[in-house]
Write a protein that holds these residues in place. Structure first.
Motif, PDB file in Angstrom:
ATOM      1  N   VAL A 171       0.856  -1.190   0.000  1.00 11.77           N
ATOM      2  CA  VAL A 171       0.000   0.000   0.000  1.00 11.77           C
ATOM      3  C   VAL A 171       0.889   1.236   0.000  1.00 11.77           C
ATOM      4  O   VAL A 171       1.616   1.484   0.954  1.00 11.77           O
ATOM      5  CB  VAL A 171      -0.959  -0.003   1.218  1.00 11.77           C
ATOM      6  CG1 VAL A 171      -1.771   1.290   1.252  1.00 11.77           C
ATOM      7  CG2 VAL A 171      -1.866  -1.219   1.183  1.00 11.77           C
ATOM      8  N   THR A 228      -6.675   3.065  -0.046  1.00 11.77           N
ATOM      9  CA  THR A 228      -6.618   1.888  -0.907  1.00 11.77           C
ATOM     10  C   THR A 228      -7.612   0.898  -0.335  1.00 11.77           C
ATOM     11  O   THR A 228      -7.594   0.612   0.869  1.00 11.77           O
ATOM     12  CB  THR A 228      -5.213   1.266  -0.945  1.00 11.77           C
ATOM     13  OG1 THR A 228      -4.320   2.170  -1.609  1.00 11.77           O
ATOM     14  CG2 THR A 228      -5.208  -0.061  -1.691  1.00 11.77           C
ATOM     15  N   SER A 276      -6.969   2.018  -5.542  1.00 16.60           N
ATOM     16  CA  SER A 276      -6.621   3.197  -4.753  1.00 16.60           C
ATOM     17  C   SER A 276      -7.523   4.349  -5.161  1.00 16.60           C
ATOM     18  O   SER A 276      -8.011   4.396  -6.289  1.00 16.60           O
ATOM     19  CB  SER A 276      -5.160   3.587  -4.982  1.00 16.60           C
ATOM     20  OG  SER A 276      -4.309   2.586  -4.468  1.00 16.60           O
TER      21      SER A 276
END
Length: 99
Positions: free
Chosen positions: A64, A69, A83
């Protein structure tokens, strides 16, 4: 994060994970959408929020880099990930595809 993340995402119930941060403006916009979604899909999907600053190891494990996200896990595997802010309609559609 309460509970064991691995145990939660490896369960039988699909899990929508909202990777977010307190300082993130778009995350604040996503939050009420997630709350509405939770009411609508109650029981079909479990929804959890992961603060990437408080849970850096989990965020790193899943790569991430931007928040928010969202990732949908099914039996431990990511079946969808995106995202940016997602609408409730988009999320309902994604959940319907994977449940």
């Amino acid at each position: 994060m309460k509970g064991d993340f691995n145990k939660i995402v490896n369960g039988k119930t699909p899990v929508l994970v909202d990777f977010h941060a307190e300082w993130c403006g778009p995350c604040k916009a996503q939050s009420p959408i997630i709350k509405e979604l939770a009411k609508e899909v109650n029981g079909k999907v479990r929804i959890i929020k992961i603060d990437i600053d408080k849970n850096q190891a989990i965020a790193q494990r899943y790569g991430v880099r931007g928040v928010p996200t969202l990732a949908l896990f099914k039996e431990g595997k990511i079946v969808w990930r995106q995202s940016g802010v997602q609408s409730k309609a988009q999320l309902v559609g994604i959940i319907a595809q994977h449940t």
